[in-house]
Scaffold this motif. Structure first.
Motif, mmCIF file in Angstrom:
data_model
loop_
_atom_site.group_PDB
_atom_site.id
_atom_site.type_symbol
_atom_site.label_atom_id
_atom_site.label_comp_id
_atom_site.label_asym_id
_atom_site.label_seq_id
_atom_site.Cartn_x
_atom_site.Cartn_y
_atom_site.Cartn_z
ATOM 1 N N LEU A 92 92.386 45.283 63.076
ATOM 2 C CA LEU A 92 92.069 46.025 64.292
ATOM 3 C C LEU A 92 90.928 45.395 65.085
ATOM 4 C CD1 LEU A 92 92.288 49.651 62.827
ATOM 5 C CD2 LEU A 92 94.021 48.442 64.147
ATOM 6 N N LEU A 93 90.426 44.246 64.652
ATOM 7 C CA LEU A 93 89.318 43.604 65.351
ATOM 8 C C LEU A 93 89.624 43.334 66.829
ATOM 9 C CD1 LEU A 93 87.806 41.062 62.800
ATOM 10 C CD2 LEU A 93 86.551 42.775 64.092
ATOM 11 N N PRO A 94 90.766 42.736 67.169
ATOM 12 C CA PRO A 94 91.019 42.486 68.603
ATOM 13 C C PRO A 94 91.048 43.770 69.428
ATOM 14 C CG PRO A 94 92.535 41.232 67.231
ATOM 15 C CD PRO A 94 91.842 42.196 66.328
ATOM 16 N N VAL A 95 91.653 44.818 68.875
ATOM 17 C CA VAL A 95 91.719 46.090 69.603
ATOM 18 C C VAL A 95 90.329 46.684 69.766
ATOM 19 C CG1 VAL A 95 92.713 48.406 69.594
ATOM 20 C CG2 VAL A 95 94.050 46.478 68.729
ATOM 21 N N ALA A 96 89.539 46.630 68.697
ATOM 22 C CA ALA A 96 88.197 47.212 68.752
ATOM 23 C C ALA A 96 87.320 46.495 69.764
ATOM 24 C CB ALA A 96 87.553 47.168 67.365
ATOM 25 N N PHE A 97 87.396 45.164 69.813
ATOM 26 C CA PHE A 97 86.560 44.413 70.738
ATOM 27 C C PHE A 97 86.984 44.622 72.193
ATOM 28 C CE2 PHE A 97 85.552 41.279 67.142
ATOM 29 C CZ PHE A 97 84.386 41.970 66.844
ATOM 30 N N PRO A 101 82.951 48.129 74.370
ATOM 31 C CA PRO A 101 82.317 47.020 75.097
ATOM 32 C C PRO A 101 81.321 46.220 74.268
ATOM 33 C CG PRO A 101 81.453 49.141 75.835
ATOM 34 C CD PRO A 101 82.619 49.442 74.950
ATOM 35 N N SER A 102 80.641 46.870 73.332
ATOM 36 C CA SER A 102 79.642 46.179 72.524
ATOM 37 C C SER A 102 80.283 45.680 71.234
ATOM 38 C CB SER A 102 78.478 47.115 72.207
ATOM 39 O OG SER A 102 77.620 46.551 71.233
ATOM 40 N N SER A 103 80.094 44.390 70.935
ATOM 41 C CA SER A 103 80.663 43.843 69.699
ATOM 42 C C SER A 103 80.018 44.466 68.466
ATOM 43 C CB SER A 103 80.490 42.323 69.675
ATOM 44 O OG SER A 103 79.118 41.968 69.739
ATOM 45 N N ARG A 104 78.745 44.832 68.561
ATOM 46 C CA ARG A 104 78.090 45.450 67.411
ATOM 47 C C ARG A 104 78.651 46.846 67.159
ATOM 48 N NH1 ARG A 104 73.737 44.441 64.334
ATOM 49 N NH2 ARG A 104 72.777 46.214 63.277
ATOM 50 N N LEU A 105 78.832 47.628 68.230
ATOM 51 C CA LEU A 105 79.413 48.956 68.053
ATOM 52 C C LEU A 105 80.841 48.864 67.526
ATOM 53 C CD1 LEU A 105 78.149 50.863 71.236
ATOM 54 C CD2 LEU A 105 77.406 51.167 68.862
ATOM 55 N N ALA A 106 81.600 47.878 68.005
ATOM 56 C CA ALA A 106 82.959 47.698 67.513
ATOM 57 C C ALA A 106 82.960 47.363 66.023
ATOM 58 C CB ALA A 106 83.654 46.594 68.304
#
Length: 239
Positions: A92-97, A101-106
């Motif tokens: 789910l990394l691509p969807v989360a990013f 908007p924030s990579s850390r929050l994702a």
């Protein structure tokens, strides 16, 4: 003896190809010269893991209690868990990013998912397996629903909950490294990717060693917490 054999095999006999495999001296040199960057990466990884794993574990326990105690919660939440829960968090990394908007929050959200699913399932299993006679005795003595959850259901399900916490911690470790390599510009995963890009293989192995010590330390702390919380069944613990 291990370090001596390593030194002879690599520094004298060159059994392994350089620069992919170094000597003990190379590894020691990394810790002496780059310890600040390694320490900063360790702190970033610990911070990311603490937020993601802590949030996911808390939500997983709450969700598991709801699933085990409420038919209405099971009706609405169980299909969602069956749909999303079995998916590997790294998938789910691509969807989360994209959605966050924030990579850390994702990354924190994915870590929460990684820890929350096994914790919720095992908590649900533990709460559902509680002997109904415990609830009947508590109700006879005037217990309300909050007491039944906090003083009956959770203590009885605690062995299962800790199994879920251990499983969630293992999945969170894997998700943490991948998230730091692909999105978060800090942490041990990012440090490893940076070292590999510059062919600094001793730095990469140093990061692996630090990561191993971090994981071992966190698992040991979780074991100590489990032994303290479950001290009432000390003679029955077999793992």
């Amino acid at each position: 003896l291990g370090f001596a054999a390593w030194e002879i095999a690599q520094a004298k006999l060159l059994w392994l190809p350089r620069p992919f495999f170094g000597t003990p001296q190379d590894l020691l040199d990394v810790f002496l010269t780059d310890w600040k960057r390694l320490g900063d990466s360790l702190l970033h990884s610990l911070g990311l893991l603490a937020v993601g794993y802590g949030t996911g574990s808390a939500l997983g326990i709450a969700t598991g209690v709801g699933l085990g105690r409420s038919p209405r919660v099971r009706y609405w939440v169980q299909p969602v868990i069956r749909l999303i829960g079995p998916l590997p968090p790294v998938a789910l990394l691509p969807v989360a990013f994209v959605l966050i908007p924030s990579s850390r929050l994702a990354s924190e959200a994915l870590l929460a998912l990684a820890a929350g699913f096994p914790t919720a399932i095992l908590t649900w299993s533990g709460v559902a397996a509680v002997d109904p006679a415990y609830y009947d005795v508590a109700r006879t003595m005037g217990a309300r629903n909050r007491f039944l959850v906090l003083r009956v259901a959770l203590p009885a399900a605690m062995p299962q909950i800790f199994v879920g916490l251990f499983m969630g911690l293992g999945v969170s470790f894997a998700t943490l490294v991948v998230a730091e390599m692909l999105g978060v510009k800090s942490g041990l995963g990012f440090y490893m990717q940076w070292a590999q890009g510059w062919a600094a293989y001793p730095n990469m192995y140093a990061a692996l060693l630090v990561m191993s010590l971090m994981c071992t330390g966190l698992v040991t702390l979780l074991f100590k917490l489990r032994d303290r919380v479950l001290s009432w069944q000390k003679d029955g613990l077999k793992w």
